[in-house]
Design a protein around this motif. Structure first.
Motif, PDB file in Angstrom:
ATOM      1  N   TRP A 183      -9.293  -4.659   3.811  1.00  0.00           N
ATOM      2  CA  TRP A 183      -9.297  -3.847   2.466  1.00  0.00           C
ATOM      3  C   TRP A 183      -8.970  -4.553   1.112  1.00  0.00           C
ATOM      4  O   TRP A 183      -9.032  -4.859  -0.270  1.00  0.00           O
ATOM      5  CB  TRP A 183      -9.090  -2.429   2.595  1.00  0.00           C
ATOM      6  CG  TRP A 183      -8.245  -2.100   1.512  1.00  0.00           C
ATOM      7  CD1 TRP A 183      -7.879  -1.703   0.199  1.00  0.00           C
ATOM      8  CD2 TRP A 183      -7.948  -0.499   1.819  1.00  0.00           C
ATOM      9  NE1 TRP A 183      -7.622  -1.179  -0.198  1.00  0.00           N
ATOM     10  CE2 TRP A 183      -7.499  -0.194   0.458  1.00  0.00           C
ATOM     11  CE3 TRP A 183      -7.174   0.450   3.358  1.00  0.00           C
ATOM     12  CZ2 TRP A 183      -6.799   1.702   0.743  1.00  0.00           C
ATOM     13  CZ3 TRP A 183      -7.069   1.950   2.940  1.00  0.00           C
ATOM     14  CH2 TRP A 183      -6.703   2.554   1.967  1.00  0.00           C
TER      15      TRP A 183
ATOM     16  N   ILE B 274     -13.349   2.729   7.412  1.00  0.00           N
ATOM     17  CA  ILE B 274     -12.760   1.328   7.010  1.00  0.00           C
ATOM     18  C   ILE B 274     -13.066   0.192   8.081  1.00  0.00           C
ATOM     19  O   ILE B 274     -13.233  -0.699   8.059  1.00  0.00           O
ATOM     20  CB  ILE B 274     -11.808   2.330   6.388  1.00  0.00           C
ATOM     21  CG1 ILE B 274     -12.049   2.901   4.843  1.00  0.00           C
ATOM     22  CG2 ILE B 274     -10.757   0.574   5.562  1.00  0.00           C
ATOM     23  CD1 ILE B 274     -11.036   2.846   4.280  1.00  0.00           C
TER      24      ILE B 274
ATOM     25  N   SER C   5     -11.299   4.200  -0.178  1.00  0.00           N
ATOM     26  CA  SER C   5     -10.817   4.933   0.601  1.00  0.00           C
ATOM     27  C   SER C   5     -10.641   6.735   0.453  1.00  0.00           C
ATOM     28  O   SER C   5     -10.370   6.447  -1.136  1.00  0.00           O
ATOM     29  CB  SER C   5      -9.043   4.727   0.629  1.00  0.00           C
ATOM     30  OG  SER C   5      -8.609   5.629   0.651  1.00  0.00           O
TER      31      SER C   5
END
Length: 262
Positions: free
Chosen positions: A66, A171, A184
């Motif tokens: 991320w 994710i 997100s």
């Protein structure tokens, strides 16, 4: 300088924010023909930090996916400065990482990122948990009809429950499959993600609220099977016993449950 004092001074150097050693400590050491004391101590200092960050990259690879390399490096460096490794095993280095994310970052970013970190840490806990004695379908075949109503169970040692308010599972899955970051997003309704180890392999799946409530009722609150059926009757009416058996069979097949001692 006594050996213990020297060891403590070396530890303080490794944990310091800068690689420059104190003059008193550096004066106790001798450099070599190709490496002076200051450079050698800086190498040790930087290598120690790098090793800790390597562990965190492994344990929180989805968080790395991320954030990217630079942001992850800055976050993990701040983490190990705030919470230095205090256990003889690096296995526990990341224990406080989800909570640190909430402390360190602004709320808009910290909430989903900390949830993803909790999900990743759940896999670590599940993988290392004791085996326990999970119930099997063969055990249930041997259970007498008279024993069914009073049957009580608990979660197997490896089972971790992670409340999810964001798409953390998506994710995490995208990071493992090396897909493009999906972004997100908050879920319309919170879900529970189960993470557990069965037959030496870690598994996971999300539970709808009704199943999650039933599992918590039996495995945590302490409902027996008859009480489970009674609770489900509010929603499923006459189909409550069938739904209870269906879920119980699935939970046992997945290795989630142990028999609760009488």
């Amino acid at each position: 300088m006594r050996l213990t004092d020297w060891q403590l001074a070396f530890e303080q150097h490794l944990l310091a924010e800068t690689p420059t050693a104190s003059g008193g400590f550096a004066a106790t050491l001798l450099g070599g023909p190709t490496l002076d004391v200051g450079t050698g101590l800086a190498i040790y200092h930087n290598a120690y930090l790098s090793r800790l960050q390597e562990v965190l990259r492994h344990d929180f690879s989805a968080v790395l996916y991320w954030l990217g390399d630079d942001e992850f490096a800055a976050l993990t460096e701040a983490y190990v400065r705030r919470y230095p490794s205090a256990h003889y095993s690096l296995r526990w280095l990341g224990e406080r990482f989800p909570a640190f994310i909430l402390e360190h970052l602004v709320a808009a970013q910290s909430a989903p990122l900390a949830e993803l970190a909790r999900l990743e840490w759940a896999f670590t806990l599940a993988f290392d948990a004791q085996q326990g004695e999970p119930l099997t379908l063969d055990d249930m075949v041997l259970l007498s009809p008279q024993a069914w109503p009073m049957l009580q169970v608990r979660l197997a040692p490896s089972v971790q429950r992670v409340p999810c308010h964001f798409n953390s599972v998506a994710i995490w899955r995208a990071s493992k499959d090396e897909f493009e970051f999906p972004g997100s997003q908050a879920l319309d309704s919170a879900q529970t993600c189960l993470v557990w180890r069965h037959q030496r392999v870690c598994h996971y799946r999300s539970l709808e609220p009704a199943e999650a409530s039933a599992l918590v009722g039996m495995a945590t609150t302490g409902w027996n099977f008859a009480e489970l059926c009674a609770e489900l009757a509010v929603t499923y009416a006459e189909g409550a016993p069938l739904q209870a058996v269906t879920w119980l069979k699935q939970w046992i097949h997945e290795g989630l449950l142990e028999r609760r001692a009488a």
